[in-house]
Design a protein around this motif. Structure first.
Motif, short mmCIF file in Angstrom:
data_model
loop_
_atom_site.label_atom_id
_atom_site.label_comp_id
_atom_site.label_asym_id
_atom_site.label_seq_id
_atom_site.Cartn_x
_atom_site.Cartn_y
_atom_site.Cartn_z
N ARG A 9 80.52 11.02 47.23
CA ARG A 9 80.85 11.13 48.65
C ARG A 9 79.79 10.48 49.52
O ARG A 9 80.10 9.93 50.58
CB ARG A 9 81.00 12.61 49.02
CG ARG A 9 82.27 13.26 48.46
CD ARG A 9 82.26 14.76 48.71
NE ARG A 9 82.23 15.06 50.14
CZ ARG A 9 81.88 16.24 50.64
NH1 ARG A 9 81.51 17.23 49.81
NH2 ARG A 9 81.90 16.45 51.94
N ARG A 10 78.53 10.50 49.08
CA ARG A 10 77.46 9.86 49.85
C ARG A 10 77.59 8.34 49.83
O ARG A 10 77.13 7.65 50.74
CB ARG A 10 76.09 10.26 49.29
CG ARG A 10 75.75 11.75 49.44
CD ARG A 10 74.28 12.00 49.15
NE ARG A 10 73.96 13.41 49.25
CZ ARG A 10 73.74 14.20 48.20
NH1 ARG A 10 73.80 13.69 46.98
NH2 ARG A 10 73.44 15.47 48.37
N GLN A 11 78.22 7.81 48.79
CA GLN A 11 78.34 6.36 48.65
C GLN A 11 79.58 5.80 49.32
O GLN A 11 79.67 4.59 49.55
CB GLN A 11 78.34 5.99 47.16
CG GLN A 11 77.08 6.39 46.42
CD GLN A 11 77.13 6.04 44.95
OE1 GLN A 11 77.65 4.99 44.58
NE2 GLN A 11 76.60 6.91 44.11
N LEU A 12 80.55 6.66 49.60
CA LEU A 12 81.77 6.19 50.25
C LEU A 12 81.49 5.76 51.69
O LEU A 12 80.73 6.43 52.39
CB LEU A 12 82.83 7.30 50.25
CG LEU A 12 83.46 7.67 48.90
CD1 LEU A 12 84.31 8.92 49.04
CD2 LEU A 12 84.29 6.52 48.35
N PRO A 13 82.09 4.67 52.15
CA PRO A 13 81.88 4.22 53.54
C PRO A 13 82.73 4.98 54.54
O PRO A 13 82.83 4.58 55.71
CB PRO A 13 82.29 2.75 53.47
CG PRO A 13 83.32 2.69 52.41
CD PRO A 13 82.92 3.72 51.38
N PHE A 14 83.37 6.06 54.10
CA PHE A 14 84.20 6.88 54.99
C PHE A 14 84.13 8.31 54.45
O PHE A 14 83.73 8.55 53.30
CB PHE A 14 85.66 6.40 55.02
CG PHE A 14 86.15 5.91 53.69
CD1 PHE A 14 86.45 6.83 52.66
CD2 PHE A 14 86.31 4.57 53.43
CE1 PHE A 14 86.89 6.39 51.42
CE2 PHE A 14 86.75 4.12 52.19
CZ PHE A 14 87.04 5.04 51.19
N SER A 15 84.48 9.27 55.29
CA SER A 15 84.45 10.66 54.85
C SER A 15 85.64 10.96 53.96
O SER A 15 86.74 10.43 54.17
CB SER A 15 84.45 11.59 56.07
OG SER A 15 85.64 11.40 56.83
N LEU A 16 85.43 11.81 52.97
CA LEU A 16 86.49 12.18 52.03
C LEU A 16 87.39 13.23 52.67
O LEU A 16 86.95 14.34 52.99
CB LEU A 16 85.87 12.71 50.74
CG LEU A 16 86.83 13.02 49.59
CD1 LEU A 16 87.65 11.78 49.22
CD2 LEU A 16 86.05 13.53 48.38
N GLN A 17 88.67 12.88 52.85
CA GLN A 17 89.63 13.77 53.51
C GLN A 17 90.49 14.53 52.50
O GLN A 17 90.80 15.70 52.71
CB GLN A 17 90.54 12.96 54.44
CG GLN A 17 89.81 12.15 55.49
CD GLN A 17 89.09 13.03 56.49
OE1 GLN A 17 89.59 14.07 56.89
NE2 GLN A 17 87.90 12.61 56.89
N GLU A 18 90.91 13.85 51.45
CA GLU A 18 91.79 14.47 50.46
C GLU A 18 91.51 13.88 49.10
O GLU A 18 91.25 12.67 48.97
CB GLU A 18 93.26 14.26 50.83
CG GLU A 18 94.25 14.86 49.83
CD GLU A 18 95.70 14.75 50.25
OE1 GLU A 18 96.58 14.77 49.37
OE2 GLU A 18 95.96 14.69 51.47
N ILE A 19 91.58 14.72 48.06
CA ILE A 19 91.42 14.26 46.69
C ILE A 19 92.64 14.69 45.89
O ILE A 19 93.04 15.85 45.93
CB ILE A 19 90.10 14.79 46.07
CG1 ILE A 19 89.92 14.24 44.65
CG2 ILE A 19 90.04 16.32 46.09
CD1 ILE A 19 88.55 14.50 44.08
N ASP A 20 93.25 13.74 45.19
CA ASP A 20 94.44 14.00 44.39
C ASP A 20 94.09 13.73 42.93
O ASP A 20 93.61 12.64 42.60
CB ASP A 20 95.58 13.08 44.85
CG ASP A 20 96.87 13.35 44.08
OD1 ASP A 20 97.50 14.39 44.35
OD2 ASP A 20 97.23 12.53 43.23
#
Length: 278
Positions: A219-230
């Motif tokens: 999550r720290r490496q993603l360029p956007f916030s994590l909204q949903e995980i499937d």
């Protein structure tokens, strides 16, 4: 009228049946009227008896085969060239893929075969590739039939619509080779639906607490916030630890249907194109 015995009815049917089958249309009507009066049979049943239809197995209509060996062989080549993506994604890719393969001299299709491939449905693609997929398939894990599993909403491939960045599919890729025995690393793969952005991280063991820790790093490496995980229905995902983690982080947690790889088409494609290729 005295009730006839079954033996008498059979004898009468055999005697009248031959005459009925050889008679003209007008004579058949007269014979049928007399037969119904004598036996008490329903008219439709009497007709079937006299025609000799009773006891015959129904004629099964065989479905005309549209896709022959040539189309299936071409489909396998295209599937391999696309890194073995699922039927839904391959269906959308076929027009561009066929044109590119032919332009670069990797494939030469007859016009009728090309037309059939462009018209093929995603479900037919999956059926045609079913045998070759099963050759390297592992034994399926038994799904977790529990209240916890039922409490996690199901999301299919048709439910994504057009999401914003931050809605991801997650999966694990096992680096075990041909055998699943012993210890081996697994790669956690996150693929964003909107952008295709993919993050990968290794798990030394299949353990839910470790997965939550690695997910925090990703999550720290993603360029956007994590909204949903499937995820799929693997027990390393479907557990109280990951569910509590998502609730605490305000992340929507959903799962696909058991054994429906098309529900996770985005991450399945990246499993091959990114992890397995490397």
């Amino acid at each position: 009228m005295r009730q006839l015995s079954m033996a008498t009815r059979r004898e009468l049917t055999a005697a009248v049946g031959q005459r009925y089958r050889e008679a003209s249309r007008a004579e058949k009507a007269r014979i049928l009227d007399e037969f119904v009066v004598v036996t008490g049979f329903h008219r439709k049943h009497a007709m079937r008896l006299l025609r000799g239809d009773m006891g015959k197995s129904p004629v099964r209509r065989t479905r005309r085969r549209i896709y022959e060996e040539a189309e299936r062989n071409a489909l396998v080549v295209l599937w391999e060239a696309s890194d073995r993506i699922c039927g839904k994604r391959l269906k959308a890719l076929l027009p561009l893929l066929i044109e590119s393969m032919e332009r670069n001299g990797h494939m030469g299709l007859a016009p009728e075969i090309r037309a059939k491939l462009l018209a093929v449905s995603a479900s037919t693609i999956d059926r045609a590739l079913g045998k070759i997929r099963q050759e390297g398939a592992r034994q399926r894990r038994r799904p977790v039939a529990s209240a916890l599993r039922r409490s996690i909403p199901v999301r299919t491939s048709a439910d994504w619509k057009d999401p914003a960045p931050g809605f991801v599919e997650a999966d694990l890729v096992a680096h075990s080779g041909p055998s699943a025995r012993g210890s081996f690393i697994q790669t956690l793969v996150l693929t964003d639906i909107a952008t295709g952005w993919t993050e990968c991280a290794p798990l030394l063991v299949r353990e839910q607490t470790l997965l939550s820790t690695v997910l925090t790093e990703l999550r720290r490496q993603l360029p956007f916030s994590l909204q949903e995980i499937d995820t799929d229905n693997d027990t390393v995902f479907i557990n109280e630890t990951l569910k509590a983690y998502c609730e605490q982080a305000n992340i929507v947690f959903t799962r696909c249907r058991p054994y429906r790889k098309n529900d996770q088409a985005f991450v399945e494609q990246k499993n091959g194109a990114v992890v397995r290729r490397m």
